[in-house]
Write a protein that holds these residues in place. Structure first.
Motif, PDB file in Angstrom:
ATOM      1  N   ILE A  17       0.958  -1.257  -0.117  1.00 45.93           N
ATOM      2  CA  ILE A  17      -0.043   0.014  -0.071  1.00 45.93           C
ATOM      3  C   ILE A  17       0.971   1.492  -0.026  1.00 45.93           C
ATOM      4  O   ILE A  17       0.795   2.262  -0.663  1.00 45.93           O
ATOM      5  CB  ILE A  17      -0.937  -0.030   1.082  1.00 45.93           C
ATOM      6  CG1 ILE A  17      -2.191  -0.891   0.978  1.00 45.93           C
ATOM      7  CG2 ILE A  17      -1.468   1.501   1.386  1.00 45.93           C
ATOM      8  CD1 ILE A  17      -2.968  -1.082   1.887  1.00 45.93           C
ATOM      9  N   PHE A  18       1.884   1.193   0.811  1.00 51.94           N
ATOM     10  CA  PHE A  18       2.800   2.421   0.964  1.00 51.94           C
ATOM     11  C   PHE A  18       3.396   2.652  -0.363  1.00 51.94           C
ATOM     12  O   PHE A  18       3.461   3.766  -1.107  1.00 51.94           O
ATOM     13  CB  PHE A  18       3.996   2.377   1.862  1.00 51.94           C
ATOM     14  CG  PHE A  18       4.932   3.129   1.735  1.00 51.94           C
ATOM     15  CD1 PHE A  18       4.908   4.531   2.456  1.00 51.94           C
ATOM     16  CD2 PHE A  18       6.165   2.976   1.236  1.00 51.94           C
ATOM     17  CE1 PHE A  18       5.891   5.231   2.311  1.00 51.94           C
ATOM     18  CE2 PHE A  18       7.369   3.896   1.276  1.00 51.94           C
ATOM     19  CZ  PHE A  18       6.894   4.869   1.876  1.00 51.94           C
ATOM     20  N   SER A  19       4.334   1.629  -0.882  1.00 58.27           N
ATOM     21  CA  SER A  19       4.873   1.652  -2.252  1.00 58.27           C
ATOM     22  C   SER A  19       4.029   2.011  -3.432  1.00 58.27           C
ATOM     23  O   SER A  19       4.164   2.883  -4.314  1.00 58.27           O
ATOM     24  CB  SER A  19       5.996   0.548  -2.529  1.00 58.27           C
ATOM     25  OG  SER A  19       5.198  -0.620  -3.048  1.00 58.27           O
ATOM     26  N   GLY A  20       2.842   1.271  -3.437  1.00 60.09           N
ATOM     27  CA  GLY A  20       1.826   1.216  -4.518  1.00 60.09           C
ATOM     28  C   GLY A  20       1.183   2.779  -4.760  1.00 60.09           C
ATOM     29  O   GLY A  20       0.997   3.316  -5.604  1.00 60.09           O
ATOM     30  N   TRP A  21       1.017   3.205  -3.430  1.00 62.21           N
ATOM     31  CA  TRP A  21       0.150   4.574  -3.363  1.00 62.21           C
ATOM     32  C   TRP A  21       0.974   5.541  -4.058  1.00 62.21           C
ATOM     33  O   TRP A  21       0.778   6.502  -4.601  1.00 62.21           O
ATOM     34  CB  TRP A  21      -0.467   4.676  -1.919  1.00 62.21           C
ATOM     35  CG  TRP A  21      -1.400   6.033  -1.780  1.00 62.21           C
ATOM     36  CD1 TRP A  21      -0.617   7.201  -1.367  1.00 62.21           C
ATOM     37  CD2 TRP A  21      -2.521   6.127  -2.204  1.00 62.21           C
ATOM     38  NE1 TRP A  21      -1.900   8.148  -1.559  1.00 62.21           N
ATOM     39  CE2 TRP A  21      -2.923   7.408  -1.904  1.00 62.21           C
ATOM     40  CE3 TRP A  21      -3.744   5.222  -2.686  1.00 62.21           C
ATOM     41  CZ2 TRP A  21      -4.201   7.974  -2.008  1.00 62.21           C
ATOM     42  CZ3 TRP A  21      -4.956   5.488  -3.015  1.00 62.21           C
ATOM     43  CH2 TRP A  21      -5.198   6.927  -2.642  1.00 62.21           C
ATOM     44  N   MET A  22       2.272   5.540  -3.465  1.00 67.45           N
ATOM     45  CA  MET A  22       3.319   6.588  -3.917  1.00 67.45           C
ATOM     46  C   MET A  22       3.621   6.402  -5.214  1.00 67.45           C
ATOM     47  O   MET A  22       3.599   7.690  -5.918  1.00 67.45           O
ATOM     48  CB  MET A  22       4.410   6.295  -2.960  1.00 67.45           C
ATOM     49  CG  MET A  22       5.258   7.708  -2.482  1.00 67.45           C
ATOM     50  SD  MET A  22       6.104   7.527  -1.365  1.00 67.45           S
ATOM     51  CE  MET A  22       7.819   7.011  -1.829  1.00 67.45           C
ATOM     52  N   LYS A  23       3.728   5.117  -5.898  1.00 64.77           N
ATOM     53  CA  LYS A  23       3.817   5.135  -7.359  1.00 64.77           C
ATOM     54  C   LYS A  23       2.743   5.830  -8.091  1.00 64.77           C
ATOM     55  O   LYS A  23       3.020   6.218  -9.058  1.00 64.77           O
ATOM     56  CB  LYS A  23       4.300   3.874  -7.625  1.00 64.77           C
ATOM     57  CG  LYS A  23       5.624   3.416  -7.049  1.00 64.77           C
ATOM     58  CD  LYS A  23       5.823   1.939  -7.367  1.00 64.77           C
ATOM     59  CE  LYS A  23       7.239   1.425  -6.685  1.00 64.77           C
ATOM     60  NZ  LYS A  23       6.960   0.120  -6.194  1.00 64.77           N
TER      61      LYS A  23
END
Length: 117
Positions: A17-23
């Motif tokens: 969620i952290f990396s996907g949301w940022m990307k």
């Protein structure tokens, strides 16, 4: 074993969620955090983020709702593929310090995939 799988699914969910949301939705912040983002297209970064977010839904929702729970290990395998491509990308770019995170998430996703089959 079920409890261990849920804990790992939660860890995977939080990380992706952290990396996907940022990307997907915070491109400028992703550019500042990960220098590789500057060297690939914005569309590819967005695509990877969406795939990661869909993977999170896939590893949590089917198993939690008991609606087509076979999708959980399939989603975990999908995340394994995403992480494997990410590791290969970092190897190609000689960014060996980045591969540790990939290996951890690869192992966690494999654990979920095998444990939920």
């Amino acid at each position: 074993m079920n409890m261990a799988l849920w804990i790992v699914q939660g860890i995977l969910g939080a990380g992706f969620i952290f990396s996907g949301w940022m990307k997907a939705f915070q491109y400028e912040k992703a550019k500042a955090s990960w220098h590789w983002v500057n060297e690939v297209s914005r569309g590819l970064v967005f695509f990877i983020g969406i795939v990661e977010l869909l993977g999170v839904l896939g590893i949590i929702v089917p198993q939690a709702t008991n609606i087509v729970p076979v999708l959980t290990p399939i989603a975990a395998i999908g995340l394994v593929i995403v992480v494997l491509f990410g590791a290969l990308f970092h190897i190609k770019r000689k960014e060996y310090q980045e591969i540790g995170v990939n290996i951890v998430f690869l192992a966690l996703a494999l654990f979920v995939a095998i444990g939920r089959m």
